[in-house]
Scaffold this motif. Structure first.
Motif, short mmCIF file in Angstrom:
data_model
loop_
_atom_site.label_atom_id
_atom_site.label_comp_id
_atom_site.label_asym_id
_atom_site.label_seq_id
_atom_site.Cartn_x
_atom_site.Cartn_y
_atom_site.Cartn_z
N SER A 109 0.85 -1.19 0.00
CA SER A 109 0.00 0.00 0.00
C SER A 109 0.89 1.24 0.00
O SER A 109 1.66 1.45 0.93
N GLY A 110 0.79 2.04 -1.05
CA GLY A 110 1.54 3.29 -1.12
C GLY A 110 3.03 3.06 -1.01
O GLY A 110 3.61 2.33 -1.81
N ASP A 111 3.63 3.63 0.02
CA ASP A 111 5.08 3.51 0.13
C ASP A 111 5.50 2.56 1.24
O ASP A 111 6.65 2.53 1.60
N LEU B 113 6.98 -2.07 6.56
CA LEU B 113 8.31 -2.09 5.97
C LEU B 113 8.31 -1.08 4.82
O LEU B 113 7.56 -1.25 3.86
N SER B 114 9.10 -0.03 4.97
CA SER B 114 9.12 1.01 3.94
C SER B 114 9.83 0.48 2.70
O SER B 114 10.77 -0.29 2.80
N TYR B 115 9.36 0.90 1.51
CA TYR B 115 10.03 0.40 0.30
C TYR B 115 11.38 1.05 0.11
O TYR B 115 12.18 0.61 -0.71
N LEU B 116 11.67 2.10 0.89
CA LEU B 116 13.00 2.72 0.80
C LEU B 116 14.01 2.00 1.69
O LEU B 116 15.20 2.29 1.63
N THR C 78 15.58 3.68 -4.24
CA THR C 78 15.32 5.11 -4.28
C THR C 78 13.87 5.31 -4.66
O THR C 78 13.14 4.34 -4.87
N LYS C 79 13.46 6.56 -4.76
CA LYS C 79 12.06 6.82 -5.12
C LYS C 79 11.76 6.29 -6.53
O LYS C 79 10.66 5.86 -6.82
#
Lengths: 282, 432
Positions: free
Chosen positions: A130-132, A146-149, A155-156
């Motif tokens: 979901s989103g980022d 867990l952030s995708y970064l 990176t973005k």
């Protein structure tokens, strides 16, 4: 003091919440102040040492009396399963009392429910994209985010390729009982360091947390015995999930079943079993 | 609590293993897991383990009015419960789809196959019949609940004994087990269900799927059958197209499995009967492996007892003058007594006293030994107070003789009680 069995307990004890060491300052209660002046003869270590290696149950109490702290050697570090309550130490898990010199004590329990703790590496299953952030099931009471970064080289623009249902090996950066736990797949230097998405094939299964700790211990004898059978890959998460992959599905299943059966076997039984398996496979 | 999701790698591995005719626990395609049947101490109670799946069944009976359309038939009621204890995915108090399906399947397997002779449960036609209730509780879920539940239900029914009844005119009496022997239910046949799971649109077939196999399967076929090869119910779910040959083959496998399971049930029942007859040990507790647990044993605490009697006597001497007017205890009816009638509750007063004492301690402040011993003696005073309140109770109940010593302390009414305790308080303060 004719009425009580006197033991000494230093008012300042360290508490270990698994990996991170947090210090809980002694509370200045009126009871504490009165107890200060009492001179006692018996040592609190005796009280613990008597019970090392014995089975303790929740609700068991170690009671001492407090004395002012004069040297640091008197500090006792209480690990998982031991909780301080005023001038006594309560047992809050059932298991065996363990001791590590000089003065670290904890309860070695066989538990199945995982409670996230900061700094632990776990195997998670991605459930939502979901989103980022990804939502990851780690077997705790709540899903971790867990952030995708938080992947190596992400990176973005350059998003990591993670699908729902994938396995990730990640580490907790936030694990509070009141907040959503947070995972990362990089270490403090921004390197993957073994973490990230894995497990194209192979088998995931669950074992008890006690067995996981035995597997992860340095120079674990289970792993050493298992290595002699045949080559395989293994990922062990602190949350009780184990992933294995061998050359064939048959061998993967053998390893998985061997590990599951290690749960309650003596060393001799285990070695005999492993030898038998190794003979039959080769 | 949500269910643990199934990861992609597990799904792929399972399907690959099934293609290679391998199963997670090393079984062959047509193998059942280990089935274990244990009985409780009561009749009609049993636990069935199929591998790690564990189901408890309990049968009970009561006399009720029959249904209007069937006045001479007893009633059989089946209820299956999925508690969160079995799996974190099950929620209590909500009927999930699985719950309804399993209940319906079990009902069809047992009730619609007419395995129980309901006519023999009639006591008075149109008025009183036995209602046999089967409660099935899932204790642990590791797949194939249906088979375990059907085995548990039919085993519990066979094990159950209902009390005998006698009819004299209009009156129906239920005899206790001591008066007349319990009567087993009359069971015509024993339906047992067998589950088949299909993978890859019916290409692969497995008997007795475990929990993870159930999650990746495409379709399920449940056949309930008795050992005479009569099909009691058959249901296919999951929406896969099965060929006639496949169903017939499943039928054949089921007949073999049902024969084995029926034999096992009979053997277990026979075994339990024999043990009960011989007066041996039976029940769940006996069928579990015993392991000793040594908990934290507390050592005997040293308590000084040297001059306790003297101290106690001293305190009794000091506790004040005996009042001469002793009211006779009230006995309302023979055999009844009253406890603490007309007396003021002494508990609150004690608390007040204790608080005062604590304050005293803090005022004295010093942790030296002197105040410690002081508190101990005053505690003893408390003990005496409590004990004489008990004695009062005893006096009223027994009108006894042996409590003469304390009768003097018994006060006639509320006012006296309060004044007496106040006196005591004062005295104790003096003692301080």
């Amino acid at each position: 003091m004719p009425w009580k069995n006197a033991h000494v307990f230093s008012p300042s004890t360290f508490y270990v919440d698994r990996v991170c060491y947090t210090k809980i300052l002694p509370q200045e209660t009126p009871g504490n102040c009165i107890m200060r002046g009492i001179v006692t003869t018996l040592d609190m270590f005796e009280c613990f040492k008597d019970k090392v290696g014995e089975v303790l149950l929740p609700g068991d109490v170690f009671s001492f009396e407090l004395v002012p702290l004069d040297n640091k050697a008197d500090k006792v570090i209480c690990g998982p399963g031991l909780r301080r309550n005023g001038d006594e130490v309560l047992v809050c898990k059932s298991g065996i009392l363990r001791h590590k010199p000089p003065n670290l004590y904890w309860i070695d329990s066989i538990q199945k429910r995982y409670v996230p703790a900061k700094g632990e590496s776990v195997i998670g299953i991605v459930t939502v994209k979901s989103g980022d952030v990804f939502k990851v099931d780690v077997g705790g009471s709540e899903q971790a985010s867990l952030s995708y970064l938080a992947f190596e080289g992400a990176t973005k623009r350059n998003r990591p390729n993670v699908q729902v249902g994938d396995l990730v090996y990640a580490q907790f950066t936030i694990a509070n009982k009141d907040m959503e736990p947070e995972l990362v797949c990089i270490d403090s230097c921004g390197r993957a360091n073994g973490m990230g998405v894995f497990g194209a094939d192979g088998l995931l299964f669950k074992v008890s947390l006690g067995l996981v700790r035995r597997l992860l211990a340095p120079q674990s004898d289970i792993v050493k015995d298992l290595e002699k059978t045949f080559p395989f890959e293994m990922v062990v998460g602190m949350n009780g999930r184990v992933w294995v992959r061998a050359r064939t599905a048959q061998q993967t299943l053998i390893v998985a079943n061997l590990l599951e059966s290690c749960e309650n076997m003596t060393t001799q039984q285990r070695q005999a079993l492993f030898r038998r398996v190794a003979d039959r496979v080769t | 609590m949500r269910e643990t999701p199934l990861s992609n790698c597990e799904r792929q591995f399972l399907l690959k293993a099934i293609e290679e005719k391998k199963r997670l626990d090393g079984r062959q395609t047509y193998d059942y897991r280990n089935i274990k049947i244990t009985f409780g101490t009561d009749y009609g109670c049993c636990v069935v383990d199929v591998g790690k799946t564990r189901v408890l069944a309990q049968v009970s009976c009561e006399l009720v009015a029959p249904k209007d359309n069937r006045p001479t038939e007893g009633i059989m009621f089946i209820n299956l419960e999925l508690s969160p204890m079995a799996s974190p995915a099950f929620e209590s108090g909500r009927q999930s789809e699985l719950h309804v399906t399993l209940n319906r399947l079990l009902e069809r397997c047992l009730r619609n196959s007419k395995c129980l002779d309901t006519e023999s449960l009639c006591v008075v036609s149109g008025e009183k019949v036995w209602k046999i209730r089967i409660d099935v509780h899932v204790l642990n879920h590791d797949g194939n609940i249906m088979d375990a539940a059907s085995i548990a239900a039919i085993t519990a029914l066979c094990h159950f004994r209902r009390p005998d009844v006698g009819i004299q005119g209009e009156e129906v009496t239920i005899y206790t087990p001591e008066e007349r022997d319990l009567i087993p239910l009359s069971i015509y046949h024993m339906p047992v269900s067998v589950s088949f799971s299909f993978f890859q649109q019916g290409t692969f077939l497995l008997v007795d799927p475990c929990e993870r196999e159930e999650r990746v399967m495409d379709g399920l076929l449940v056949i309930a059958m008795n050992k005479h090869r009569e099909i009691c119910s058959i249901q296919s779910s999951g929406g896969i197209m099965l060929l006639k040959e496949q169903v017939l083959r499943c039928n054949k496998i089921a007949s073999v499995k049902v024969c084995e399971i029926t034999e096992l049930i009979n053997k277990a029942l026979e075994n339990d009967r024999k043990v009960k007859k011989e007066g041996g040990k039976f029940g769940f507790a006996e069928s579990m492996a015993k392991e000793r647990i040594t908990a934290l044993k507390s050592e005997i605490a040293p308590v000084e007892m040297i001059d306790i009697e003297e101290k106690a006597e001293d305190i009794i001497c000091r506790t004040g003058a005996p009042c001469d007017t002793v009211p006779s205890p009230v006995v309302r009816a023979p055999g009844t007594g009253q406890v603490g009638e007309g007396l003021q509750n002494a508990w609150g007063l004690d608390e007040v006293e204790e608080e005062e004492e604590e304050e005293d301690d803090i005022e004295q402040g010093g942790p030296e030994k002197q105040p410690e011993s002081e508190t101990i003696t005053s505690k003893k005073g408390d003990v005496v107070v409590i004990s004489d309140s008990e004695e009062e109770e005893v006096v009223i109940l027994h009108q006894g003789v042996e409590v003469k010593d304390f009768r003097e302390e018994m006060s006639s009414g509320q006012k006296q009680a309060t004044s007496a305790s106040k006196k005591k308080k004062k005295k104790r303060k003096l003692a301080h």
